[in-house]
Design a protein around this motif. Structure first.
Motif, mmCIF file in Angstrom:
data_model
loop_
_atom_site.group_PDB
_atom_site.id
_atom_site.type_symbol
_atom_site.label_atom_id
_atom_site.label_comp_id
_atom_site.label_asym_id
_atom_site.label_seq_id
_atom_site.Cartn_x
_atom_site.Cartn_y
_atom_site.Cartn_z
ATOM 1 N N LYS A 9 53.046 33.555 38.765
ATOM 2 C CA LYS A 9 51.563 33.360 40.043
ATOM 3 C C LYS A 9 51.208 31.940 39.165
ATOM 4 C CE LYS A 9 50.999 38.041 38.954
ATOM 5 N NZ LYS A 9 52.669 37.900 38.409
ATOM 6 N N ILE A 10 50.723 31.190 39.887
ATOM 7 C CA ILE A 10 50.242 29.845 40.052
ATOM 8 C C ILE A 10 48.961 29.869 40.273
ATOM 9 C CG2 ILE A 10 50.566 27.059 40.141
ATOM 10 C CD1 ILE A 10 53.194 28.212 40.702
ATOM 11 N N VAL A 11 47.677 28.984 39.962
ATOM 12 C CA VAL A 11 46.792 29.083 39.849
ATOM 13 C C VAL A 11 46.305 27.439 39.857
ATOM 14 C CG1 VAL A 11 43.696 29.494 39.881
ATOM 15 C CG2 VAL A 11 45.406 30.746 39.431
ATOM 16 N N GLU A 12 45.586 26.586 40.914
ATOM 17 C CA GLU A 12 45.643 25.356 40.026
ATOM 18 C C GLU A 12 44.157 25.169 41.224
ATOM 19 O OE1 GLU A 12 49.105 23.112 41.842
ATOM 20 O OE2 GLU A 12 49.350 24.208 43.553
ATOM 21 N N TRP A 13 43.908 23.881 40.872
ATOM 22 C CA TRP A 13 42.863 23.067 41.706
ATOM 23 C C TRP A 13 43.240 21.946 42.782
ATOM 24 C CZ3 TRP A 13 37.760 23.232 41.880
ATOM 25 C CH2 TRP A 13 36.884 22.325 42.217
ATOM 26 N N GLU A 16 41.562 18.936 48.073
ATOM 27 C CA GLU A 16 41.390 18.282 49.255
ATOM 28 C C GLU A 16 40.579 19.667 49.915
ATOM 29 O OE1 GLU A 16 44.043 19.800 53.304
ATOM 30 O OE2 GLU A 16 45.550 19.350 51.586
ATOM 31 N N ASP A 17 40.986 21.163 49.080
ATOM 32 C CA ASP A 17 39.795 21.831 50.014
ATOM 33 C C ASP A 17 38.654 22.019 48.562
ATOM 34 O OD1 ASP A 17 42.010 23.027 51.998
ATOM 35 O OD2 ASP A 17 42.838 23.637 49.955
ATOM 36 N N GLN A 18 39.255 21.969 47.159
ATOM 37 C CA GLN A 18 37.834 21.355 46.302
ATOM 38 C C GLN A 18 37.166 22.566 45.670
ATOM 39 O OE1 GLN A 18 35.651 18.497 44.765
ATOM 40 N NE2 GLN A 18 38.418 18.225 45.168
ATOM 41 N N CYS A 19 38.400 23.208 45.259
ATOM 42 C CA CYS A 19 38.841 24.712 44.881
ATOM 43 C C CYS A 19 39.889 24.962 44.019
ATOM 44 C CB CYS A 19 37.874 25.666 45.674
ATOM 45 S SG CYS A 19 39.324 26.144 47.154
ATOM 46 N N PHE A 20 39.562 25.936 43.378
ATOM 47 C CA PHE A 20 41.299 26.549 43.167
ATOM 48 C C PHE A 20 41.673 27.358 44.427
ATOM 49 C CE2 PHE A 20 37.902 26.184 39.012
ATOM 50 C CZ PHE A 20 39.097 25.029 38.371
ATOM 51 N N VAL A 21 43.030 26.881 44.420
ATOM 52 C CA VAL A 21 44.161 27.614 44.793
ATOM 53 C C VAL A 21 45.481 28.596 43.895
ATOM 54 C CG1 VAL A 21 45.466 27.447 46.710
ATOM 55 C CG2 VAL A 21 43.750 26.305 46.321
ATOM 56 N N GLY A 22 45.708 29.671 44.239
ATOM 57 C CA GLY A 22 46.201 30.500 44.278
ATOM 58 C C GLY A 22 47.523 31.401 45.035
ATOM 59 N N SER A 23 48.990 30.505 44.269
ATOM 60 C CA SER A 23 49.921 31.301 44.930
ATOM 61 C C SER A 23 50.709 31.755 44.403
ATOM 62 C CB SER A 23 50.775 29.301 45.636
ATOM 63 O OG SER A 23 50.934 29.464 44.884
ATOM 64 N N CYS A 24 52.000 32.771 44.383
ATOM 65 C CA CYS A 24 52.734 33.192 44.555
ATOM 66 C C CYS A 24 54.191 32.757 45.092
ATOM 67 C CB CYS A 24 53.376 34.437 44.111
ATOM 68 S SG CYS A 24 54.122 35.782 43.109
ATOM 69 N N PRO A 25 54.950 31.955 44.791
ATOM 70 C CA PRO A 25 56.326 30.968 45.086
ATOM 71 C C PRO A 25 57.007 31.767 45.003
ATOM 72 C CG PRO A 25 55.245 29.602 43.891
ATOM 73 C CD PRO A 25 54.501 30.792 43.762
ATOM 74 N N GLY A 26 57.891 32.375 46.801
ATOM 75 C CA GLY A 26 59.049 32.648 46.366
ATOM 76 C C GLY A 26 58.421 34.941 47.706
ATOM 77 N N LEU A 27 57.244 34.988 47.149
ATOM 78 C CA LEU A 27 57.026 36.298 47.596
ATOM 79 C C LEU A 27 56.419 36.240 48.725
ATOM 80 C CD1 LEU A 27 56.954 39.420 46.692
ATOM 81 C CD2 LEU A 27 54.924 38.903 45.456
ATOM 82 N N PHE A 28 55.245 35.316 49.173
ATOM 83 C CA PHE A 28 54.225 35.178 49.983
ATOM 84 C C PHE A 28 53.663 33.755 50.085
ATOM 85 C CE2 PHE A 28 52.012 37.260 47.259
ATOM 86 C CZ PHE A 28 50.311 36.330 46.881
ATOM 87 N N TYR A 29 53.633 33.375 51.201
ATOM 88 C CA TYR A 29 52.963 32.081 51.508
ATOM 89 C C TYR A 29 51.379 31.790 51.186
ATOM 90 C CZ TYR A 29 57.385 30.993 52.815
ATOM 91 O OH TYR A 29 59.220 30.548 52.636
ATOM 92 N N GLY A 30 50.697 31.617 51.262
ATOM 93 C CA GLY A 30 48.808 30.916 50.946
ATOM 94 C C GLY A 30 49.358 31.865 50.176
ATOM 95 N N GLY A 31 47.704 32.305 50.250
ATOM 96 C CA GLY A 31 47.011 32.881 48.596
ATOM 97 C C GLY A 31 45.710 32.986 49.600
ATOM 98 N N CYS A 32 45.695 32.412 47.802
ATOM 99 C CA CYS A 32 43.690 33.086 47.683
ATOM 100 C C CYS A 32 42.744 31.973 47.151
ATOM 101 C CB CYS A 32 43.448 34.407 46.864
ATOM 102 S SG CYS A 32 43.668 34.037 45.537
ATOM 103 N N HIS A 33 41.488 31.593 47.192
ATOM 104 C CA HIS A 33 40.697 30.750 46.975
ATOM 105 C C HIS A 33 39.505 31.042 46.378
ATOM 106 C CE1 HIS A 33 40.125 30.203 50.625
ATOM 107 N NE2 HIS A 33 38.733 30.215 50.670
ATOM 108 N N GLY A 34 39.369 30.750 45.705
ATOM 109 C CA GLY A 34 37.874 30.213 44.666
ATOM 110 C C GLY A 34 37.212 29.269 44.416
ATOM 111 N N SER A 35 36.428 28.949 43.694
ATOM 112 C CA SER A 35 35.619 27.896 42.644
ATOM 113 C C SER A 35 35.990 28.606 41.330
ATOM 114 C CB SER A 35 34.024 27.992 42.808
ATOM 115 O OG SER A 35 33.908 29.544 42.370
#
Length: 79
Positions: A9-13, A16-35
């Motif tokens: 599970k990856i959470v990175e700043w 471009e979006d000016q927020c943290f973005v979470g993703s889970c490579p290999g399991l699904f595309y997209g994810g979640c985001h927030g401040s």
């Protein structure tokens, strides 16, 4: 150990979006985001659990796990 722990599970700043973005490579595309980084990680963990539940409900085989592959050090070699 839970099944979800087998997926990176990856959470990175995102500048471009000016927020943290979470993703889970290999399991699904997209994810979640927030401040809030911790909140994004918690939400990401929930999404991973829900995704695994959907795979099970649909009787689908899970994608190959991504944990334990030492991705952090591999990414450093590209930096």
């Amino acid at each position: 150990m839970s099944e979800s722990a087998r997926y990176v599970k990856i959470v990175e700043w995102s500048n471009e979006d000016q927020c943290f973005v979470g993703s889970c490579p290999g399991l699904f595309y997209g994810g979640c985001h927030g401040s809030d980084e911790k909140q994004v990680f918690a939400e990401l963990c929930e999404i991973v659990e829900e995704t695994l539940d959907l795979y099970a409900q649909d009787g689908k085989a899970l994608p190959p796990t991504t944990a334990g592959k030492d991705y952090a050090n591999k990414m450093l070699s590209f930096a």
